[in-house]
Design an enzyme around this catalytic site. Structure first.
Site, mmCIF file in Angstrom:
data_model
loop_
_atom_site.group_PDB
_atom_site.id
_atom_site.type_symbol
_atom_site.label_atom_id
_atom_site.label_comp_id
_atom_site.label_asym_id
_atom_site.label_seq_id
_atom_site.Cartn_x
_atom_site.Cartn_y
_atom_site.Cartn_z
ATOM 1 N N CYS A 85 0.877 -1.160 0.000
ATOM 2 C CA CYS A 85 0.000 0.000 0.000
ATOM 3 C C CYS A 85 0.919 1.216 0.000
ATOM 4 C CB CYS A 85 -0.880 0.002 1.256
ATOM 5 S SG CYS A 85 -1.926 1.455 1.398
ATOM 6 N N LEU A 86 1.188 1.728 -1.159
ATOM 7 C CA LEU A 86 2.123 2.832 -1.281
ATOM 8 C C LEU A 86 1.483 3.913 -2.139
ATOM 9 C CD1 LEU A 86 4.943 3.875 -0.618
ATOM 10 C CD2 LEU A 86 5.816 2.560 -2.531
#
Length: 184
Positions: A85-86
């Site tokens: 999750c970037l």
């Protein structure tokens, strides 16, 4: 750049020239693994991960898909799938970024500055917010257990080509006797 495929080739070559170990998954240049080392000054230091990278057909206009193959304990990485999750990769990607940015900036920043308020691993996020020392210790345990060179298929005792053997490691070969001496 004239086409996404040329840009893909150029970015991949740039990544390889930056001393990252890259292993192609198939004949194309769209899927590959990259060896990634945990950043210094973080509990991830000393860890080595195999990162799967998948470049979409529309790369660089669409962001690459990034995932950890071996386990990592982090609020923004799904422990089971390795999905990351970037924000920069998933939402604010720009064609101005390239693969080297992913491995030299985005992933190190992710590991140095986890965001527990947007977790994919709720347990890691809760522990980080509740007890940072215990969180750091768990990260180190995961590094020890899952992120050693042998965990990604590398040999732990590999010597790089520029390292020299110590006298203890060097054992003269019998082949030297067979070759004889050079003529004067």
């Amino acid at each position: 750049m004239s086409s996404p495929s040329k840009r893909r080739e150029m970015d991949l070559m740039k990544l390889m020239m930056s001393d990252y170990k890259v292993e192609m998954i198939n004949d194309g240049m769209q899927e590959f693994y990259v060896e990634f080392n945990g950043p210094k000054d973080s509990p991830y230091h000393g860890g080595v991960w195999k990162i799967r990278v998948e470049l979409p057909d529309a790369y660089p206009y669409k962001s690459p898909s990034i995932g950890f193959i071996n386990k990592i304990y982090h609020p923004n990485v799904d422990e089971m799938s390795g999905s990351v999750c970037l924000d920069v990769i998933n939402q604010t990607w720009s064609p101005m970024f390239d693969l080297v940015n992913v491995f030299e900036v985005f992933l190190p920043q992710l590991l140095l500055y986890p965001n527990p308020s947007d977790p994919l691993n709720g347990e890691a996020a809760a522990l980080m917010m509740r007890d940072r020392a215990a969180y750091d210790q768990r990260v180190k345990e995961y590094c020890e257990k899952y992120a050693k060179p042998e965990d990604i298929g590398a040999k732990a005792d590999d010597k790089s080509s520029d390292e020299e053997l110590s006298e203890d490691e060097y054992v003269a070969s019998d082949d030297e006797e067979i070759a004889g001496k050079a003529d004067p």
